[in-house]
Design an enzyme around this catalytic site. Structure first.
Site, PDB file in Angstrom:
ATOM      1  CE  LYS A  97      10.182 -49.808 -18.228  1.00 46.12           C
ATOM      2  NZ  LYS A  97      11.647 -50.042 -18.429  1.00 46.12           N
ATOM      3  CG  HIS A 118      19.328 -55.337 -20.280  1.00 45.66           C
ATOM      4  ND1 HIS A 118      18.008 -55.637 -20.560  1.00 45.66           N
ATOM      5  CD2 HIS A 118      18.997 -53.791 -19.848  1.00 45.66           C
ATOM      6  CE1 HIS A 118      17.036 -54.586 -20.549  1.00 45.66           C
ATOM      7  NE2 HIS A 118      17.601 -53.638 -20.175  1.00 45.66           N
ATOM      8  CB  SER A 157      13.288 -53.285 -22.659  1.00 49.47           C
ATOM      9  OG  SER A 157      14.599 -53.533 -22.075  1.00 49.47           O
ATOM     10  NE  ARG A 189      18.032 -46.529 -24.018  1.00 53.92           N
ATOM     11  CZ  ARG A 189      16.751 -46.616 -24.341  1.00 53.92           C
ATOM     12  NH1 ARG A 189      16.263 -47.049 -25.273  1.00 53.92           N
ATOM     13  NH2 ARG A 189      15.997 -45.684 -23.303  1.00 53.92           N
TER      14      ARG A 189
END
Length: 140
Positions: free
Chosen positions: A40, A16, A128, A90
């Protein structure tokens, strides 16, 4: 120029931070928006996340941390007068997801453009979610 960089940032990690640094090379001001993601887990508590992000970004200029608990990102961007949203990817799966999000944001805010940065190789491999899992095992 201003941009918005939203995320749950749970946890805020080196990937990040790299994306934020890349964005600052282009944008004068980046609003780093800690958003609530209903899909989440919200641990650790918000205050802990904010403290960690402030520690990671201390000394950086042109970064303003904002908490977003109940607005859609496209709507918040319009309120802030921002025309660019920062996203990091990614891999090709992230790209497909981000294209869907970009389309949804454009529906809500036609002037909002998505700027995608590719994560650097060393930080590209871990999400994460995996970092949280590792932290949980280390505590236990």
């Amino acid at each position: 120029m201003k941009a918005i960089y939203p995320g749950s940032f749970n946890p805020f990690h080196e990937g990040h931070l790299q994306i934020l640094k890349k964005a600052r090379k282009i944008f004068d001001l980046v609003y780093l928006v800690i958003s609530k993601n209903i899909f989440k887990d919200i641990t650790p508590d918000l205050e802990s996340r904010i403290a960690a992000i402030k520690a990671s970004t201390s000394g950086m200029t042109g970064v303003e941390i904002i908490i977003n608990e109940d607005k859609l990102t496209a709507e918040l961007a319009a309120e802030l007068g921002v025309d660019f949203i920062i996203r990091g990817i990614r891999d090709k799966d992230d790209l497909e997801y981000e294209m869907e999000i970009s389309d949804a944001n454009k529906t809500l805010n036609p002037g909002l453009e998505t700027v995608i940065f590719i994560a650097d190789s060393p930080t590209r491999k871990i999400s994460s979610t995996r970092l949280k899992e590792i932290q949980a095992y280390r505590k236990g």
